[in-house]
Enzyme design. Structure first.
Site, PDB file in Angstrom:
ATOM      1  CG  ASP A 192      38.268  49.685  46.930  1.00  0.00           C
ATOM      2  OD1 ASP A 192      38.365  50.636  46.135  1.00  0.00           O
ATOM      3  OD2 ASP A 192      39.251  49.109  47.433  1.00  0.00           O
ATOM      4  CD  GLU A 211      36.687  54.269  41.141  1.00  0.00           C
ATOM      5  OE1 GLU A 211      36.551  53.089  40.781  1.00  0.00           O
ATOM      6  OE2 GLU A 211      37.325  54.589  42.147  1.00  0.00           O
ATOM      7  CG  ASP A 259      43.994  52.417  44.305  1.00  0.00           C
ATOM      8  OD1 ASP A 259      43.615  52.599  45.479  1.00  0.00           O
ATOM      9  OD2 ASP A 259      43.642  51.433  43.634  1.00  0.00           O
TER      10      ASP A 259
END
Length: 688
Positions: A396, A399, A466
């Site tokens: 997760d 980025e 998300d």
């Protein structure tokens, strides 16, 4: 202004490479794989052999290379692509010295111009390759400008949260954010693919009058071009150049169950047991974030997860794999923070307070651009997860999600974040893939929230971040998945139902869940996830607070009527398993996207380039998800060049036409190509 022409510096051949020098610039054009070339240029130095995404080319692919050098330029031909270099020079009186140019133009095998560098424009003195120095830095800002067909259609560039299929006329930030994955590869209907081979923060603009690629900080111009008669041929060449996805492991073909968050071992096990009691398929179940004591501890908190090995063993008996969440953040309170800071294994702030995010406490990011940090991360996760039998990881925050996206404020092992930051998610995936492979694991699939060019070769399954539980966001996932496939990332999924704040008791959300679940059942990977209402508070035995959990998010959580539909579609996914396996094999062997725009299979059908609310799963399954609340029918475009069987009714239609089909709540329109998968007819409808 007086312009006096002088002989231009010659291009010279260096093997199959063409090299031009002039005005302080070095330009190199060379074959790089089948029907492809790589272009690099730099100022006052030699080009660097960076391997951000491109792999060394196979020399066997260059059997058709030929070069020709002339006094006014040169030609390089590599299979289906031809590059023309045109040199010129003149005495530019206003500046008082000779100006030298070398301009590039790209053609296909039939001699048709694909695109060219921006022309000088006469007295405008425009520059196609514009390097500007960065004071106090050894790099440059760079803009590369091109002239392209104003009527071309463009696709690719990864994942941006917008419902735009044809990228012509759009501009893009070359940077990652939560739910944005910038993968700078684009495919044109004119017959070429273009990779901006630079991980710098920047932008790309595809205007009708000009295409521009811009890097905020870089040492050289670096891009790759391939020519192909079809999008399939371009995808094949691109996969050869940047790496093929592995073969999707069997557990990636079925259904994955997740919520925010199963907060203890027994809760997670009970969901898996209930799936088996109900006879529901389940391949993977997920232990999400904050199963650890502190961010960056990379281990289970013993109070809530007392026996991970026993948990994995029971799941194994149920035929279910456990996936665990791993974040690249390290909290200042983590047991590992001091060691990582001491050994320079963390991203560093170049200015200000060195806190890069604050979620359940201040944290900084592991510097996965440092190979030593990647090795440390895998060794730690092997010890705390792998030795319990866990082999699937949810990477997760890939980025990474900076608290404030001030890209110029941070520095990594490879240099300023502004210069190399877009490489971060690829390196995060690489840490686990290489560690697992070195340990003998052959079936790697890890879930990431971001990707860059080349991520696919590290077993990266990318989900769309998300996103919110809205019809608008559901619609955006159709084009996001198509563009990710074009950009060379074939393993794609979304949070079925959206991530943010769907209320399981709300009839409107329940309708959205049904439609999203139908869409998800026909995506490359089917995964249910979300942060549902009502929330559940979590407290430790000593009364101290832990991160809350979301509400229920299982198939049976949304009422009996919804459950009946979801149950049928999760079984439909199992029926599709052999077909999805072959689609994934094509991704692995041939570089083809799993989720495809209609144009991928039907590039000669002009209408197929404009259909933004349908997609193909592999070559033969056309999906028309219902994307509006209350809709019980929808229009479906059937591409020309095939016949199409309605999977709900068995009715056969000729391609090249739009049909209106019924879409009651329990039916998603699906059409099958040229008599394929006849066993699916009737499976998408409860009435047959």
């Amino acid at each position: 202004m007086t312009v006096t022409q002088h002989p231009a510096p010659h291009v010279h051949a260096d093997g199959t490479r063409l090299v031009w020098r002039g005005g302080g610039e070095v330009l190199v054009v060379e074959p790089w794989g089948r029907d492809s070339v790589r272009v690099r240029a730099t100022v006052m130095g030699d080009v660097e052999d960076t391997d951000w995404a491109l792999l060394p080319p196979d020399p066997a692919a260059h059997a058709e290379v030929r070069t020709e050098v002339r006094t006014d330029g040169a030609t390089l031909v590599n299979g289906a692509v031809r590059v023309e270099l045109t040199t010129s020079s003149w005495f530019h009186e206003p500046v008082g010295y000779d100006v030298f140019r070398c301009d590039l133009a790209f053609y296909d095998a039939d001699g048709r111009l694909l695109f060219r560098e921006l022309d000088r424009g006469g007295s405008l003195d425009l520059r196609a390759r514009s390097f500007r120095p960065r004071l106090g830095d050894d790099g440059h800002t760079l803009t590369a400008a091109f002239e392209a067909d104003p009527d071309e259609h463009l696709a690719g560039m990864g994942q941006y949260q917008q419902h735009v299929l044809d990228l012509k006329g759009s501009t893009f930030e070359l940077a990652h954010r939560n739910s944005q994955a910038s993968v700078p590869f684009v495919v044109s209907s004119a017959g070429y693919g273009f990779l901006w081979h630079d991980p710098a923060i920047g932008r790309a603009t595809f205007a009708r009058n000009r295409t521009e690629w811009h890097a905020e900080s870089t040492r050289q111009l670096d891009y790759w071009v391939t020519a192909g008669a079809t999008p399939a041929a371009i995808s094949r060449n691109y996969a050869d150049a940047t790496g093929h996805a592995p073969m999707m492991p069997e557990r990636g073909l079925g259904f994955w169950q997740c919520k925010l968050r199963y907060w203890n071992q027994e809760q997670l096990l009970e969901v898996a047991r209930e799936h088996r009691r109900r006879g529901l398929p389940l391949d993977v179940i997920v232990a999400d974030f904050f199963h650890w004591p502190h961010m960056g501890d990379y281990r289970f908190e013993e109070e809530f997860w007392p026996d991970p090995a026993a948990m994995v063993a029971e799941l194994d008996e149920l035929g279910v794999e456990l996936m665990v969440s791993v974040w690249p953040q390290v909290a200042l309170s983590s047991e590992n923070f001091a060691y990582l800071r001491q050994h320079n294994l963390l991203v560093r702030a170049d200015r200000g307070l060195d806190v890069q995010m604050s979620f359940e406490g201040p944290s900084v990011f592991l510097d996965v651009l440092n190979p030593q940090a990647r090795e440390w991360l895998w060794e730690t996760c092997r010890r705390n997860y792998g030795e319990h039998g866990i082999r699937t990881f949810w990477l997760d925050e890939a980025e990474p999600e900076l608290g404030v996206y001030d890209y110029d404020a941070y520095r990594t092992h490879l240099g300023p974040y502004q210069r190399v930051g877009n490489l971060y998610p690829q390196a995060f995936a690489r840490a686990f893939f290489e560690g697992q492979a070195a340990d003998g694991e052959t079936d790697v699939v890890n879930l990431l929230r971001c990707a860059w060019a080349g991520s696919q070769r590290y077993g990266a399954l990318v989900w769309s971040g998300d996103i919110s539980s809205t019809w608008q966001d559901l619609t955006r996932q159709v084009t996001a998945g198509i563009h990710m496939g074009v950009a060379g990332i074939p393993w794609f999924t979304t949070d079925i139902g959206g991530f943010h704040a769907g209320d399981v008791s709300d009839p409107g959300f329940r309708e959205l869940m049904v439609r999203w679940f139908q869409f998800g059942a026909l995506c490359p990977v089917m995964r249910l996830h979300g942060d549902r209402l009502p929330y559940e508070e979590v407290t430790a035995a000593d009364g101290s607070r832990r991160l809350r959990s979301g509400g229920p998010n299982e198939l049976w959580s949304f009422g009996d009527e919804v459950y009946g539909v979801l149950e049928r579609y999760v079984h439909l996914r199992e029926t599709l398993r052999p077909y999805v396996r072959e689609v994934m094999r094509a991704a692995h062997l041939d570089g083809q996207p799993a989720m495809r725009g209609l144009f991928h299979e039907f590039p000669d059908d002009a209408a197929a380039w404009d259909v933004d609310d349908q997609f193909l799963l592999g070559p033969d399954v056309l999906v028309a998800p219902v994307l509006e609340a209350g809709a019980r029918e929808r229009e479906v475009y059937l591409p020309a060049g095939a016949s199409w069987t309605d999977a709900a009714t068995g009715e056969v239609h000729d391609g090249g036409a739009t049909v209106v089909v019924d879409a009651p709540l329990d039916v998603v329109p699906v059409f099958l190509r040229d008599g394929a998968l006849t066993h699916l007819v009737g499976r998408t409808s409860s009435n047959t």
